[in-house]
Each structure stands twice: as structure tokens, then as C-alpha cells.
Design a protein around this motif. Sequence first.
Motif, PDB file in Angstrom:
ATOM      1  N   ASP A   1       6.076 -45.537  14.185  1.00  0.00           N
ATOM      2  CA  ASP A   1       6.630 -44.659  13.320  1.00  0.00           C
ATOM      3  C   ASP A   1       6.475 -45.310  12.276  1.00  0.00           C
ATOM      4  O   ASP A   1       8.171 -45.485  12.435  1.00  0.00           O
ATOM      5  CB  ASP A   1       7.438 -44.052  14.286  1.00  0.00           C
ATOM      6  CG  ASP A   1       7.248 -42.779  13.867  1.00  0.00           C
ATOM      7  OD1 ASP A   1       6.196 -42.423  13.063  1.00  0.00           O
ATOM      8  OD2 ASP A   1       7.686 -41.662  14.340  1.00  0.00           O
ATOM      9  N   GLU A   2       6.196 -44.947  11.843  1.00  0.00           N
ATOM     10  CA  GLU A   2       5.778 -45.136   9.850  1.00  0.00           C
ATOM     11  C   GLU A   2       6.737 -46.337  10.196  1.00  0.00           C
ATOM     12  O   GLU A   2       8.031 -46.660   9.063  1.00  0.00           O
ATOM     13  CB  GLU A   2       6.387 -43.952   9.164  1.00  0.00           C
ATOM     14  CG  GLU A   2       5.738 -42.453   9.532  1.00  0.00           C
ATOM     15  CD  GLU A   2       5.959 -42.282   8.290  1.00  0.00           C
ATOM     16  OE1 GLU A   2       5.753 -42.381   7.311  1.00  0.00           O
ATOM     17  OE2 GLU A   2       4.540 -40.876   9.026  1.00  0.00           O
TER      18      GLU A   2
ATOM     19  N   SER B   1       4.540 -37.519  13.900  1.00  0.00           N
ATOM     20  CA  SER B   1       5.844 -38.741  14.375  1.00  0.00           C
ATOM     21  C   SER B   1       6.038 -38.094  16.412  1.00  0.00           C
ATOM     22  O   SER B   1       6.177 -38.761  17.110  1.00  0.00           O
ATOM     23  CB  SER B   1       6.986 -37.906  14.267  1.00  0.00           C
ATOM     24  OG  SER B   1       7.134 -38.651  13.393  1.00  0.00           O
TER      25      SER B   1
HETATM   26 MG   LIG Z   1       7.284 -38.887  10.954  1.00  0.00          MG
END
Ligand SMILES: [Mg+2]
Lengths: 429, 419
Positions: A187-188, A66
Motif C-alpha cells: 500500500d503506497e 487503501s
Molecule cells: Mg491510502
Amino acid sequence: MPAVRATNLYKVFGRRAPKAVELLSDGRHRDQIKELDVTAAVIDVSFEVEPGEIFVVMGLSGSGKSTLIRMLNGLLPPTSGSVEIDGSDITKLSSRNLRAVRSEKISMVFQHFALFPHRTVLENAAYGLEVRGIAREERHQKAMHALSLVGLGGWENHVPQQLSGGMQQRVGLARALTADTDIILMDEAFSALDPLIRRDMQAQLLELQATLGKTIVFITHDLNEAMRLGDRICVLRDGRVAQIGTAEEILNDPANDYVAQFVEDVDRTRVLTASSVMEPPIPVINPGHGPRAALRTIRENQTTVAFVVQRDRRLVGLVSENAIGEAVRTGAADLNGTVETTIERVHPDTPIAELFQQAATSPYPLAVVDDEGRLVGVIPRITLLAALAPPENGEGEAAQGEQEADPPSEEPPPADEPRTDEQNEEETR
Amino acid sequence: MNAYTWLTPFPPRLPIGDAFEAFNRWLKSNFAPVFDVIGDTISWLVNLLSSFLTEPQAAQLTFIAAGIIAAALVRPHRLPTLITTGVVLALYIGQWLFGLGNLIVNQLPAPLFLWAMGLFGQDYVDANLVIALGFLIALVVIAAVKQTALRRAAVVGGGWLAVILLGWLAFPAVPDLIADSTAMLMVLLLSALALVVAGWKLSLFSVIALTVIVGIGQWENAMSTLSLVLVASLIAVVIAIPIGILAAYNAVVSRIVKPVLDLMQTMPAFVYLIPAIFFFSLGAVPGVVATVIFAMPPGVRLTELGIRQIDKELVEAGEAFGAPTGKILTGIQLPLALSTIMAGVNQVIMLGLSMVVIAGMVGAGGLGSQVYQGISRNDGALGFEGGIAVVILAVFLDRLTAAITSNSPQARAERSAAS
Ligand SMILES: [Mg+2]
Ligand SMILES: Nc1ncnc2c1ncn2[C@@H]1O[C@H](COP(=O)(O)OP(=O)(O)O)[C@@H](O)[C@H]1O
């Protein structure tokens, strides 16, 4: 020119960050600088993402994913190193110019969707254009288009909380698509979704990517997801790059024990494709050959079958030793009537999971045939089984065949998870 | 002689109180004009509000009705609405400065007004009312022509007509039945507000409870207290929200503000009255000032909390799409923090009410002075009636602001999600 280029990126949280960067750049592990009381989240990361590529960053939780992706659009300033977007270094931009880059070049999809609960789905999707000052009519029209692309037509006047997780993330995707930037950071993006819906979203992303050709930096902690989506994968470990390569390279040629262990229990049959396990097509014979010549070729190669290909390598069929022996005995002049033309053909990009059925029903090796009908390789049953075993310390199948860097990205959604309207309906409950 | 006489005993007498006094005196002697302006503004606001609440003027009611319609029209038809409003404000300023409205009225043909004057038994034409009427009519026409907010315009316009007719025709016609017709008119108006904002239950409560206040003869005092509370709360909120926003954005500000707020809240309320009187002498103004200081802390705290508790990803989403800080504040943070901020406003009003009663001791008037008189004259009946009126006001204000809270965008979204 790469769409995104990260050069020697560092992000260290803490007061003594510069000192930490100095020590880390000498190759120290982040645990070795504990006394500085800093958190080294990203350490010396460099990579380039080509336009139109899906670049996956994969690593365990806390490995700095992240933090890394937030440096790519300047949400976090790097401690050291540079980030270039379309050739210009965003770490040197003023905050106003940085905002312009964000609204025009890079958009983002978030792990927990980050939809604005007080806005309708439509207003959420139109947010990027609203920030840019586009007139209401136009931005709503573009947002509607993006919503229909992700399959959410008709939901525009609902608020996000009325939607299921999968649908909410589609709104997140539509928001990024409406912003109409060439680069999308994710992000994910699918990590918070149920496995089935997740596969569904992955398939949809690949579909969209095939038509829109965005540059996507995708973050995940799930190796299978990485393998499925990534044209190339960057494995992060404790903030450092462990390996960058295609899914096959990482599976078959892990750079170190860490990556090797990581990929140990990946579902290899879904990642490896026919092209990565196939063997050179030996022997091949020309349809003009006579039966005697063909028999000799087969015997010389100590096999029982030979593939028949034209001069331009287009596959005609296959002849077996038994059939040719018969033809020689009856004194046939050519191979007509001896060639079996109905043999199993598979595309190089087919995941090997889908080959087992065909291999089981066919008595002969599978023929791997490209889009033009040319024979590019063969897969004997024994090879298929061998492919299931993980490589031993970086060797193994890597030696077999030519390593075509064909990503699994164009694989169609597997048949066991059809996307139906019924399923979509269920998501809304 | 002891060798240690040059030592003072520990701890020495600290002149903190004196320093505070000296500081106040310095402030007053150097910034007297500032305090005068503040005091004048506050007392103008309080008088305006309490005169409206006790003796509502037709012009004021008309202006409010027009304002509500304008608010509904300003989004869909920005330009015509803004132009109309601008013209009206210009007319008001002209009237206020050199009687422009009177001039215009005098130019217009007399028969236009004679009928209305006869109907309402008036012997002069109120220019303010004429301007407000023009405003109202213009907006209703815009709504009718553009076919938007028609329902709202019709309801407000109809309600306004009903109020005027009730107030100037029906109530005076039955003077034996309704003792205090203006008070009862105001009771109905406040109940109507409750109906719109909070629904019929609070509206019913308002009709009954506010009539009780009229019945115990505390109406004027209650309205005076209400205007003190509203003005003080307004000022407190206007100061508190920006401070809360700053504190949410900046850890240093937050760390400084917190102990100050603690001090403001725990200092006995009476203590504020002393410097307030020093700066503003007796009356409503020191009461309001002391109330502002006493009631402000929850406004700051809950604004900060409301902004801080917003999901970090949401703010990041704003940033990731290139939104500037101001747009993130107004478009994401404030709307999402609104219900928390409104909870703070609610507390500000409640604290304000409790303080305003105390402020009665310094001559702020209203229910506070009734209670205070009850104490000083040992008049239990008077004290109790004042207390009851305070309680009714408190419940009314609390439920009203709570209802506004539940109308916030966030709450609306959650409700529609549940349905
Ligand atoms: Mg993360
Ligand atoms: N703002 C921050 N301050 C201090 N440490 C942080 C901050 N953000 C992240 N970290 C630390 O950096 C490391 C990497 O975090 P992150 O990038 O979120 O990892 P991932 O996304 O891969 O799970 C973690 O150890 C985390 O605690």
C-alpha cells in the motif's frame, strides 16, 4: 486460477451502507447519495490478478485504494462482493481461518513502514514466522536470508529508528518476504520515500520479482510508478474502476477523458517501449536476392533503404538505395559488400527514452530485434517524435504497429540512477 | 386549604445519600465474606511488606536475591530455572502447611548448622532461611555451569553476602556508632535499588534523604506508609490496567468508564473513608481501599491513552501477518504503550501517597497519623517532621518510577536510535 479475484466489491462506511450499495449498483455516482450520510470508498470493483503478476492499483488520494487493498486480506470486510484468494472466498472465513490465510498466503508492506520500534530489524523481519509459531533458529535464519536479499545484511541487530526511510522500507519488504507468502500487498509502499530512493526501490522490487515470482498488488498514486512497475494497471476514480490494462493500453487507448487527462503528463518516453511505437519492417529483402531485385523492391515501396533478413527473419543488415544503385551500375552478382551490418539494433522492451541517442547518431531507421535476433519492427526518427505527443482522444499511435502487451517491467534500471554502496551509506545518515 | 398541597415543591428532596447508605448496607449484609477476604488479604500484604521494610529477615533477603537471579536465568534456561523455582515453592508450601522444612533440617546432620549458628549467635535454625539459601546456591550454580547471566549472579550474590555480613556482623559490632542498624541497612538496600534502576544521582539522594528520615525518628512510620502506598498502588494498577485495555478496545466501555473516573477523581478524598470504614472498620485496610479508589483513575486513563495512541498501521501490521488479538496486545500494544502506562503508574503512586496521609485519620498508621497528631495536638514540630518524611518518600518514589518508565522498550529503542 487467478491468485486474487475481486468480484463486485463494495465498501461503504456508514450505517445505511446496504441501501447505498443498492443505489450505487444502479450506476449512481457517490456524490449522488450524499443524503444517506455514508462514505462509499470502493464501488463495484472487479479484477483478477494472475500468479506472478504485478498488479498496480492507481488513483488519487481518497479514491479508495487503501480500502480496496485492505479488503483483499480481510483487514476490512467488504460491504458486498467477494474476494477470492487461490480460489477460496475469504469473506466467508471464520476469523481464525482468515488469520491463517493472512499468515500463510498474503503479506503486506505499509506506506509508513509500520515496523515495530521495540524490535530489532531481525525480529521485525521474522515477525510473520513468529506468528506462525516457527522455531526461533529457523525464523531468524530465514529472516537473515530475506534481509540479505533486500541488501540489508549486517543491519539485523539495529532497531528501525536507526535506519533511513529507504532502509526501513526494505525491512518492511524483508518482513513480507520472510513470511514467504505467494501474494504481497503493498500500500503506497514507496510513496513516503525520496524520489531517488524511490526509483531505487522500484528497481529493486522488479529485480526481486524477476527471481522470486511473487504475486504483487501494488498501490500507488503516482502514474509513473504505476507504469514502471505494473504488468497491468487498474485506475480507480472515486471508488470505481476507470480502466484496467497494461501501461501501453492506458497510455495509448485511455478508456475515458478522466484517464486521458490523467496520463497526459506522464513521462511517456519512460513508459512506452520500442515495441509500442515501432512500425512494420517494410520492405525486407532476402540476402539471396540480386541487386536489381533489391532496387526494385526499394523503389516499389518508395523508400530509400531496405532491411536484409534471412528466411527465419533474422536480421543481417540494411541496404540503401544509393549503395544498390552503385552495385547495379558495377554489375555485381549479389548483395555481398553492399549490406551494412553494423546498424543500430534495439530490443523491443527498451524504453523510448533510451532510443533518442541512437536515433540521432544513426542515419537510418532503428531496427527492433528480439532476443533471437529476428527483426520485429523498425522505428524511423519521425515515429519516435510522434510518440511523444499524447494521443488525441483515444486514437493516435494505438493504430500503429501491433500492440504488443510487453510491459516495461523488465527494463533495466536507467543508467542515470546507479545503485551504489555509497548511496546506501548516505541513506543511513 | 390550597388545592395544590398534593404537589411537593420543586425540586423535591432527593434521598441520594440515604440510597447510597442503604446500598452499602445491602452489600455488606449480602457479601460480608467477600469483604472479609479482601480485608484479610490487604492486611496480610501490608503487614508482610511493612515487617520486611522495618525488620528485614535474612530469609526474605536471600529469597529476593535468588528471585533476581532466577529472573535473569528464566529466559535463556527456562527448564532448569523453572524446575528449581517449582521445587523451592513446593518446599515453602510444605513448610507453611506442616513444617516440612523443619523436618528436613532435623534430618540433616547437626554440625552442618552449628558453625553458622555460632557465627550469627542464633540458637535455632530458620528452615525458611535454609530453603532460600538452597535456592540461591542452586541458581548461582546454574548460572556458573551455563555461563550465562554470570555477572548478574555474581553482583547479586556478592551484594547479598555484603548485606548479610553488614547486618549481622558489622552493624552489631559497632552499636555505639550506628543507632538503628536495621533501618540503616534498609536505607542502603533502597539506595542500591535506586542505583540499579535510576543511577547514582538518585542513589546518593536516597542515602542522604532516607538517613534524614531515620534521623528524625520517622523511619518506622515512613516504612509503614511506604507499604500502604505500595500495596494500594499494586492493587490499583492490577485493576486499572485491564479496565484501561478494555476501554481502549471498546468505545462503549470507554464512554462508560470516563465519567466514572471523573467522579472518582473529583469526589473529595475524605468521602471515600466513610464507606471504607463501614466495610472494613478502622485500621490500615480502609485506608488502602480508599487509596485504591482515589488513586486508580490515572492508571486507567493512561493505559487507554497509551494503547489508543499507538500508530494504527502497527496494529494493522500485526493483523496483516495473522497475529491473534492476544499476541497483538502483548507483543505490540502493551510494549509500545508501556512508557505511557508507567507514567500512569507513577501518578497512581503519587496520588496514593497523598491519600495514604489522609488515611492516617482513620488509623491507617504511618506518617499520616503523625501529621494528624500534629494537627490535633497543635504540635507543629511533629507535623513538620511527618510532612518532610512524606516529601522525601514522594521524591524517591517519583524518580524511581520515572526511571523505570525511561527503561521501557520503546524508550530504549529511541535512545539507541539517537546514539
Ligand atoms: Mg491510502
Ligand atoms: N474507517 C473509515 N470510516 C469512514 N470513512 C473511511 C474510512 N476509511 C476510509 N474512509 C474514506 O474512504 C475514502 C477512501 O479512502 P482510502 O481508501 O484511504 O483512499 P486512498 O487510500 O485511495 O487515499 C475516503 O474518502 C476516506 O475518507
